[in-house]
Design an enzyme around this catalytic site. Sequence first.
Site, mmCIF file in Angstrom:
data_model
loop_
_atom_site.group_PDB
_atom_site.id
_atom_site.type_symbol
_atom_site.label_atom_id
_atom_site.label_comp_id
_atom_site.label_asym_id
_atom_site.label_seq_id
_atom_site.Cartn_x
_atom_site.Cartn_y
_atom_site.Cartn_z
ATOM 1 N N GLU A 96 0.857 -1.188 0.000
ATOM 2 C CA GLU A 96 0.000 0.000 0.000
ATOM 3 C C GLU A 96 0.889 1.233 0.000
ATOM 4 O O GLU A 96 1.715 1.421 0.900
ATOM 5 C CB GLU A 96 -0.944 0.063 1.203
ATOM 6 C CG GLU A 96 -1.914 1.236 0.989
ATOM 7 C CD GLU A 96 -2.731 1.671 2.200
ATOM 8 O OE1 GLU A 96 -2.533 1.136 3.301
ATOM 9 O OE2 GLU A 96 -3.541 2.599 2.027
ATOM 10 N N ASP A 100 -1.908 12.432 -3.200
ATOM 11 C CA ASP A 100 -2.029 13.884 -3.346
ATOM 12 C C ASP A 100 -2.339 14.201 -4.810
ATOM 13 O O ASP A 100 -1.592 13.803 -5.710
ATOM 14 C CB ASP A 100 -0.736 14.563 -2.897
ATOM 15 C CG ASP A 100 -0.415 14.202 -1.433
ATOM 16 O OD1 ASP A 100 -1.373 14.092 -0.642
ATOM 17 O OD2 ASP A 100 0.761 14.010 -1.097
ATOM 18 N N LYS A 130 -4.332 22.035 -8.070
ATOM 19 C CA LYS A 130 -4.703 23.461 -8.044
ATOM 20 C C LYS A 130 -4.393 24.120 -9.385
ATOM 21 O O LYS A 130 -5.151 24.918 -9.881
ATOM 22 C CB LYS A 130 -3.970 24.170 -6.906
ATOM 23 C CG LYS A 130 -4.548 23.803 -5.542
ATOM 24 C CD LYS A 130 -4.417 24.922 -4.527
ATOM 25 C CE LYS A 130 -5.167 24.582 -3.255
ATOM 26 N NZ LYS A 130 -4.349 24.097 -2.179
ATOM 27 N N ASP A 154 -10.369 11.233 -5.311
ATOM 28 C CA ASP A 154 -11.529 12.135 -5.393
ATOM 29 C C ASP A 154 -11.369 13.075 -6.594
ATOM 30 O O ASP A 154 -12.231 13.898 -6.827
ATOM 31 C CB ASP A 154 -11.662 12.953 -4.111
ATOM 32 C CG ASP A 154 -10.459 13.857 -3.901
ATOM 33 O OD1 ASP A 154 -9.319 13.356 -3.984
ATOM 34 O OD2 ASP A 154 -10.659 15.075 -3.685
ATOM 35 N N LYS A 192 -12.537 -6.398 -3.432
ATOM 36 C CA LYS A 192 -13.975 -6.250 -3.192
ATOM 37 C C LYS A 192 -14.237 -5.873 -1.739
ATOM 38 O O LYS A 192 -15.358 -5.590 -1.355
ATOM 39 C CB LYS A 192 -14.697 -7.569 -3.505
ATOM 40 C CG LYS A 192 -14.727 -7.914 -4.973
ATOM 41 C CD LYS A 192 -15.493 -9.215 -5.136
ATOM 42 C CE LYS A 192 -15.386 -9.749 -6.536
ATOM 43 N NZ LYS A 192 -15.894 -11.134 -6.615
ATOM 44 N N PHE A 193 -13.163 -5.901 -0.943
ATOM 45 C CA PHE A 193 -13.293 -5.607 0.484
ATOM 46 C C PHE A 193 -13.719 -4.150 0.669
ATOM 47 O O PHE A 193 -13.142 -3.242 0.079
ATOM 48 C CB PHE A 193 -11.939 -5.853 1.168
ATOM 49 C CG PHE A 193 -11.963 -5.701 2.656
ATOM 50 C CD1 PHE A 193 -12.555 -6.653 3.454
ATOM 51 C CD2 PHE A 193 -11.380 -4.591 3.250
ATOM 52 C CE1 PHE A 193 -12.564 -6.514 4.832
ATOM 53 C CE2 PHE A 193 -11.389 -4.445 4.634
ATOM 54 C CZ PHE A 193 -11.978 -5.403 5.412
ATOM 55 N N GLU A 194 -14.757 -3.946 1.484
ATOM 56 C CA GLU A 194 -15.271 -2.578 1.699
ATOM 57 C C GLU A 194 -14.439 -1.878 2.749
ATOM 58 O O GLU A 194 -14.415 -2.299 3.907
ATOM 59 C CB GLU A 194 -16.724 -2.658 2.186
ATOM 60 C CG GLU A 194 -17.655 -3.153 1.135
ATOM 61 C CD GLU A 194 -18.676 -2.106 0.720
ATOM 62 O OE1 GLU A 194 -18.727 -1.031 1.359
ATOM 63 O OE2 GLU A 194 -19.401 -2.372 -0.251
HETATM 64 C C1 LIG Z 1 -4.005 12.222 1.016
HETATM 65 S S1 LIG Z 1 -3.185 11.082 2.051
HETATM 66 C C2 LIG Z 1 -4.137 9.579 1.833
HETATM 67 C C3 LIG Z 1 -3.904 8.617 2.961
HETATM 68 C C4 LIG Z 1 -4.642 7.283 2.892
HETATM 69 N N1 LIG Z 1 -4.229 6.508 1.740
HETATM 70 C C5 LIG Z 1 -6.133 7.480 2.910
HETATM 71 O O1 LIG Z 1 -6.789 7.113 1.920
HETATM 72 O O2 LIG Z 1 -6.669 7.954 3.926
HETATM 73 C C6 LIG Z 1 -1.703 10.737 1.155
HETATM 74 C C7 LIG Z 1 -0.706 9.906 1.943
HETATM 75 O O3 LIG Z 1 0.360 9.562 1.084
HETATM 76 C C8 LIG Z 1 1.602 9.834 1.713
HETATM 77 N N2 LIG Z 1 2.554 10.115 0.617
HETATM 78 C C9 LIG Z 1 2.596 11.215 -0.171
HETATM 79 N N3 LIG Z 1 3.561 11.086 -1.104
HETATM 80 C C10 LIG Z 1 4.142 9.868 -0.897
HETATM 81 C C11 LIG Z 1 5.215 9.174 -1.523
HETATM 82 N N4 LIG Z 1 5.874 9.717 -2.549
HETATM 83 N N5 LIG Z 1 5.559 7.956 -1.048
HETATM 84 C C12 LIG Z 1 4.896 7.402 -0.001
HETATM 85 N N6 LIG Z 1 3.864 8.027 0.628
HETATM 86 C C13 LIG Z 1 3.498 9.242 0.197
HETATM 87 C C14 LIG Z 1 1.319 11.001 2.634
HETATM 88 O O4 LIG Z 1 2.245 11.129 3.698
HETATM 89 C C15 LIG Z 1 -0.097 10.638 3.133
HETATM 90 O O5 LIG Z 1 -0.058 9.789 4.255
#
Ligand SMILES: C[S@@+](CC[C@H](N)C(=O)[O-])C[C@H]1O[C@@H](n2cnc3c(N)ncnc32)[C@H](O)[C@@H]1O
Length: 233
Positions: A69, A143, A147, A180, A208-210
């Site tokens: 993940e 991320d 923007k 999103d 398929k896991f929720e």
């Molecule tokens: C918007 S959050 C989403 C977190 C989680 N997956 C969720 O759905 O709630 C993005 C996550 O990715 C991590 N992240 C961002 N860039 C990353 C990278 N290059 N390698 C590993 N993790 C990264 C951030 O620290 C953050 O925990």
Amino acid sequence: MPLQHFDPFSEISERMNKEVNPYVLKLSDAARAGTLPVKYGPLLKDLPGNWREQFSQINEASPDPLVLEIGCHLGDALTALGSSFPETRFVGLDITFKRVVTAAERAQTLGLKNVMAAYANAKTLDLLFVDQELSGVILFFPDPWEKKKSQHHNRLLTPEYCSLLHKKVAEGGFFWFKTDSQNYFESALSFMSHAGWKEPEEWPQLCKFEIKTKFEKKFSSEGKPIFEKVWIR
Ligand SMILES: C[S@@+](CC[C@H](N)C(=O)[O-])C[C@H]1O[C@@H](n2cnc3c(N)ncnc32)[C@H](O)[C@@H]1O
């Protein structure tokens, strides 16, 4: 932009001030002492090709699946999936010390022997896993960098990265993506198809896991649509 921004195997203290962030020391101490299921820097060096052996339960006859993940945050999905799929080994990557330590602590509290967290930038994926080592990759709400259009090159899923994922996942393995951002989703559809990923007739059982991660709950509560897709290698 090169995928490998820095050496994932370097010692953290060379890059971070342990005095400023207590989780730097917590991570390196716990990883070195083996008191938490967590890896970082120099301890990652011998892992490419050997990740499965880092877990205490090994089924020699039929190697259990290994699922990565990316951006595991505090371990919401990692621990929920780890609890429900005990035969699958899960590795969660994140670039935040506190999140990696917290994810590992949660796995340990739940007694999950099949879950591990690692402090590493997913952009160094090519160095972290040998080709076809992974049975699947999960990427939930990366991320979106949306923007401005000029920020899109910062996104993790570029054409180059979709090809790299294809190289690291074994035949029949999956890539499970949620976002999103409609624009990010549409780019991913195109990049994944060009990289050779296929659309499955049926999603693998695990996908398929929720599961609703923290960010999915946040975006849903704001009324944002969620875009989700699974591809097969
Ligand atoms: C918007 S959050 C989403 C977190 C989680 N997956 C969720 O759905 O709630 C993005 C996550 O990715 C991590 N992240 C961002 N860039 C990353 C990278 N290059 N390698 C590993 N993790 C990264 C951030 O620290 C953050 O925990």
